[in-house]
Scaffold this motif. Sequence first.
Motif, PDB file in Angstrom:
ATOM      1  N   LEU A 252       0.845  -1.207   0.000  1.00  0.00           N
ATOM      2  CA  LEU A 252       0.000   0.000   0.000  1.00  0.00           C
ATOM      3  C   LEU A 252       0.874   1.248   0.000  1.00  0.00           C
TER       4      LEU A 252
ATOM      5  N   CYS B 140      -2.075  -4.804   7.496  1.00  0.00           N
ATOM      6  CA  CYS B 140      -1.168  -5.933   7.722  1.00  0.00           C
ATOM      7  C   CYS B 140      -1.494  -6.640   9.036  1.00  0.00           C
TER       8      CYS B 140
ATOM      9  N   ARG C  55      -1.540   0.973   5.969  1.00  0.00           N
ATOM     10  CA  ARG C  55      -0.722  -0.217   5.744  1.00  0.00           C
ATOM     11  C   ARG C  55      -0.581  -1.082   6.991  1.00  0.00           C
TER      12      ARG C  55
END
Length: 100
Positions: free
Chosen positions: A26, A36, A32
Amino acid sequence: MRDPKKQKASIELRKLWGDMEDAMALPPGQPRSLTCDAVETRIKELTPLAGATHWATVPIRLLELGVYQRIHAELGVAAHIDMDTMLACRSIFRGPGGRL
């Protein structure tokens, strides 16, 4: 006959490893780390049920960065990687000295 729940978990895990690679890619300004973390949580929930996803079905970048190895180590799940084969696959995808 294979356990249907285990089979569904295995299929979902293969998708989640791809989602993890996408989340890591990203651009700045996108969530991000949150993405994740969410994908990693889901991988950690399903792995005890399905077992380790075979390394050859995981995006090579996650193997190179040690993400696959770290997650399995944290779970205490054995996840052997044939490094010679992985390096050979990497050279095929990237070419000599090339990048993905």
